[in-house]
Design a protein around this motif. Structure first.
Motif, short mmCIF file in Angstrom:
data_model
loop_
_atom_site.label_atom_id
_atom_site.label_comp_id
_atom_site.label_asym_id
_atom_site.label_seq_id
_atom_site.Cartn_x
_atom_site.Cartn_y
_atom_site.Cartn_z
N PHE A 280 2.30 -4.59 -16.62
CA PHE A 280 2.49 -3.58 -15.82
C PHE A 280 0.68 -3.00 -15.63
CE2 PHE A 280 6.65 -3.55 -16.94
CZ PHE A 280 7.28 -3.43 -15.55
N ARG A 281 -0.26 -3.80 -15.87
CA ARG A 281 -1.48 -3.32 -15.98
C ARG A 281 -2.19 -2.79 -14.64
NH1 ARG A 281 -3.65 -7.65 -18.07
NH2 ARG A 281 -3.80 -6.77 -20.28
N ASP A 282 -1.69 -3.62 -13.72
CA ASP A 282 -2.25 -3.29 -12.18
C ASP A 282 -1.03 -2.75 -11.52
OD1 ASP A 282 -4.71 -4.34 -12.98
OD2 ASP A 282 -3.97 -6.37 -12.48
N TRP A 283 -0.09 -2.18 -11.93
CA TRP A 283 1.16 -1.48 -11.18
C TRP A 283 0.47 -0.19 -10.69
CZ3 TRP A 283 5.15 2.30 -12.62
CH2 TRP A 283 6.01 2.44 -11.69
N ALA A 284 0.71 0.03 -9.51
CA ALA A 284 0.18 1.30 -8.74
C ALA A 284 0.88 2.44 -9.15
CB ALA A 284 0.17 0.88 -7.42
N GLY A 285 2.20 2.60 -9.42
CA GLY A 285 2.77 3.36 -9.69
C GLY A 285 4.21 3.62 -8.86
N PRO A 286 4.99 4.69 -9.12
CA PRO A 286 6.27 4.79 -8.18
C PRO A 286 6.04 5.47 -6.91
CG PRO A 286 6.23 6.44 -10.11
CD PRO A 286 4.95 5.49 -10.22
N THR A 287 6.81 5.22 -6.01
CA THR A 287 6.67 5.71 -4.65
C THR A 287 7.63 6.74 -4.13
OG1 THR A 287 7.42 3.95 -3.56
CG2 THR A 287 4.97 3.87 -3.99
N ARG A 288 8.71 6.79 -4.80
CA ARG A 288 9.93 7.48 -4.46
C ARG A 288 9.64 9.20 -4.62
NH1 ARG A 288 15.35 5.77 -4.32
NH2 ARG A 288 16.07 7.93 -4.74
N PRO A 289 10.29 9.97 -3.79
CA PRO A 289 9.96 11.37 -3.87
C PRO A 289 10.09 12.09 -5.07
CG PRO A 289 11.97 10.97 -2.65
CD PRO A 289 11.34 9.45 -3.03
N GLU A 290 11.11 11.42 -6.05
CA GLU A 290 11.19 12.27 -7.46
C GLU A 290 10.06 12.14 -8.36
OE1 GLU A 290 15.19 10.46 -5.92
OE2 GLU A 290 13.26 9.61 -6.18
N PHE A 291 9.12 11.27 -7.96
CA PHE A 291 7.79 11.16 -8.60
C PHE A 291 6.63 11.70 -8.08
CE2 PHE A 291 10.78 7.73 -9.69
CZ PHE A 291 10.81 7.72 -11.05
N ARG A 292 5.79 12.38 -8.76
CA ARG A 292 4.54 13.03 -8.12
C ARG A 292 3.65 11.97 -7.75
NH1 ARG A 292 2.59 17.83 -12.22
NH2 ARG A 292 0.57 17.27 -10.78
N ARG A 293 2.81 12.53 -6.76
CA ARG A 293 1.81 11.41 -6.15
C ARG A 293 0.50 11.54 -6.84
NH1 ARG A 293 4.13 8.01 -4.17
NH2 ARG A 293 2.44 7.55 -2.86
N ASP A 294 0.26 12.52 -7.76
CA ASP A 294 -0.73 12.45 -8.46
C ASP A 294 -0.67 12.20 -9.85
OD1 ASP A 294 0.68 14.45 -9.29
OD2 ASP A 294 -0.77 16.01 -9.30
N ILE A 295 0.12 11.05 -10.33
CA ILE A 295 0.27 10.58 -11.55
C ILE A 295 -1.10 9.71 -12.15
CG2 ILE A 295 1.50 9.01 -13.16
CD1 ILE A 295 4.01 9.53 -11.36
N PRO A 296 -1.54 10.30 -13.00
CA PRO A 296 -2.80 9.52 -13.85
C PRO A 296 -2.51 8.21 -14.24
CG PRO A 296 -2.07 11.30 -15.30
CD PRO A 296 -1.16 11.61 -13.89
N MET A 297 -2.15 7.17 -13.62
CA MET A 297 -1.79 5.86 -13.89
C MET A 297 -2.79 5.34 -15.01
SD MET A 297 1.31 5.46 -12.70
CE MET A 297 1.36 3.86 -12.85
N ASP A 298 -4.16 5.49 -14.91
CA ASP A 298 -5.06 5.06 -15.67
C ASP A 298 -4.85 5.63 -17.04
OD1 ASP A 298 -5.78 7.32 -14.67
OD2 ASP A 298 -7.83 6.91 -14.98
N ARG A 299 -4.21 6.64 -17.29
CA ARG A 299 -4.23 7.15 -18.78
C ARG A 299 -2.89 6.79 -19.28
NH1 ARG A 299 -4.77 12.98 -16.82
NH2 ARG A 299 -3.48 13.46 -18.72
N LEU A 300 -1.91 6.00 -18.64
CA LEU A 300 -0.65 5.66 -19.21
C LEU A 300 -0.88 4.45 -19.80
CD1 LEU A 300 1.81 6.79 -16.40
CD2 LEU A 300 0.59 8.16 -18.16
N THR A 301 0.16 4.16 -21.11
CA THR A 301 0.27 2.91 -21.68
C THR A 301 1.28 2.21 -21.01
OG1 THR A 301 2.31 3.69 -22.66
CG2 THR A 301 0.32 4.39 -24.02
N GLY A 302 1.23 0.86 -21.34
CA GLY A 302 2.13 0.11 -20.78
C GLY A 302 3.54 0.61 -20.84
N ASN A 303 3.97 1.03 -22.02
CA ASN A 303 5.41 1.44 -22.15
C ASN A 303 5.92 2.59 -21.26
OD1 ASN A 303 6.78 -0.18 -24.16
ND2 ASN A 303 5.02 0.42 -25.82
#
Length: 346
Positions: A308-331
């Motif tokens: 999941f290193r390069d996964w851009a993040g979720p797109t559904r409306p339940e999830f925020r659009r400003d999630i700091p993906m670069d700060r999240l761990t693989g888990n």
């Protein structure tokens, strides 16, 4: 009761739905694992006691099963259990094409060589996650832990190899004082709440639901919390439930010999804090592998950092659009990915 927002926040925070009777939607009723009560377990005081009681359990298992396999890591919990298998048994070790678990694999190879076990390496890829995650989610009626697709894949392979029962050592941490980084510090209430929240729902969800009620159940004072009771009643359900669900989805029976045991004496926290967690299990390892150094705690390998290193993040409306993906761990990325897959499925 259907409450999607609560269940989503609970999964994001704790990796499972902790409140009974609360589900994502009508018709999706999850059931949580419940460990054995202490009065149903066998009390052990020494490493020799553990050795004797595990041997008795294996003697009984071999009266009912001809072929027993094992989930074998490089750590001491499963390594100890491998010593009770008959030569020619099958052992399964999780691997990654990235090579990040090479040390774990090499230790597992030594165990298999010593006990003459057939050793199988299991690679996990994004394609595996995409194929297997829906299966274990449907069985659980909820998003799952990242180890569950891996366990399911191991169970699939074991069935093809003729294995009738799989052995795991998952309960040793909880029963014998592992997880020392969680239980050894003298936590404040707020400090433990922050440490045990796997991912803050408010950071990633558009409609987060506060989950502090679970922690409040274990508050013992204005700034204190009963960590050991929390681990016994919360961690045990989340962790063991992952094995129960994954093996159940694969229709593969499994057994954890440690789960039948309980320490006869109170855990010596001084030994744990001085760098000797699971001292009784460590003693058993020294009995079974006198030629090897005792390994430190090794979590079950999960290649989520690489996958999941390069996964851009979720797109559904339940999830925020400003999630700091670069700060999240693989888990943490896995949790978001799995939650989105589950929401798409229902």
């Amino acid at each position: 009761m259907a409450n999607k927002d609560f269940c989503l926040s609970s999964y994001i925070a704790f990796r499972y739905i902790w409140k009974d009777g609360m589900d994502f939607c009508e018709g999706f009723q999850h059931n949580n694992y419940r460990p054995l009560a202490d009065n149903e377990r066998i009390a052990v005081r020494t490493s020799a006691d553990i050795d004797r009681e595990i041997q008795l359990q294996f003697d009984d298992l071999y009266t009912r099963y001809d072929s027993i396999g094992i989930l074998l890591s490089g750590g001491m919990d499963s390594a100890n259990l491998a010593a009770y298998l008959r030569p020619g048994s099958h052992a399964y070790t999780f691997n990654s094409v990235s090579g990040e678990f090479n040390a774990d694999v090499e230790r597992a190879k030594k165990y298999c060589q010593k006990w003459q076990l057939h050793h199988h390496l299991i690679d996990i890829s994004m394609e595996d996650y995409q194929r297997l995650t829906p299966i274990v989610m449907r069985h659980k009626y909820a998003p799952v832990h990242s180890i569950e697709p891996q366990i399911y894949k191991a169970a699939e392979m074991a069935r093809q190899d003729g294995v009738q029962l799989m052995i795991v050592g998952e309960s040793a941490d909880l029963i014998f004082g592992g997880m020392d980084k969680l239980i050894a510090p003298e936590w404040t209430f707020d400090g433990f709440r922050e440490r045990y929240t796997f991912l803050d729902p408010a950071l990633v969800l558009t409609k987060p639901v506060d989950q502090s009620e679970l922690f409040e159940r274990y508050r013992t004072g204005s700034t204190t919390i009963d960590v050991m009771k929390f681990m016994d009643e919360v961690f045990a359900v989340e962790s063991s439930g992952s094995y129960l669900n994954a093996f159940g989805a694969a229709w593969m029976p499994y057994y954890d010999p440690y789960a039948k045991l309980v320490m006869a004496d109170p855990l010596d926290m001084q030994r744990v804090r001085n760098g000797e967690p699971k001292y009784l299990v460590r003693g058993l390892y020294a009995m079974k592998y006198p030629e090897l150094e005792i390994p430190f705690k090794i979590p079950m390998p999960r290649p989520v950092d690489a996958v999941f290193r390069d996964w851009a993040g979720p797109t559904r409306p339940e999830f925020r659009r400003d999630i700091p993906m670069d700060r999240l761990t693989g888990n943490q990325k896995w949790q978001l990915w799995c939650a989105e897959q589950f929401l798409n499925m229902i």
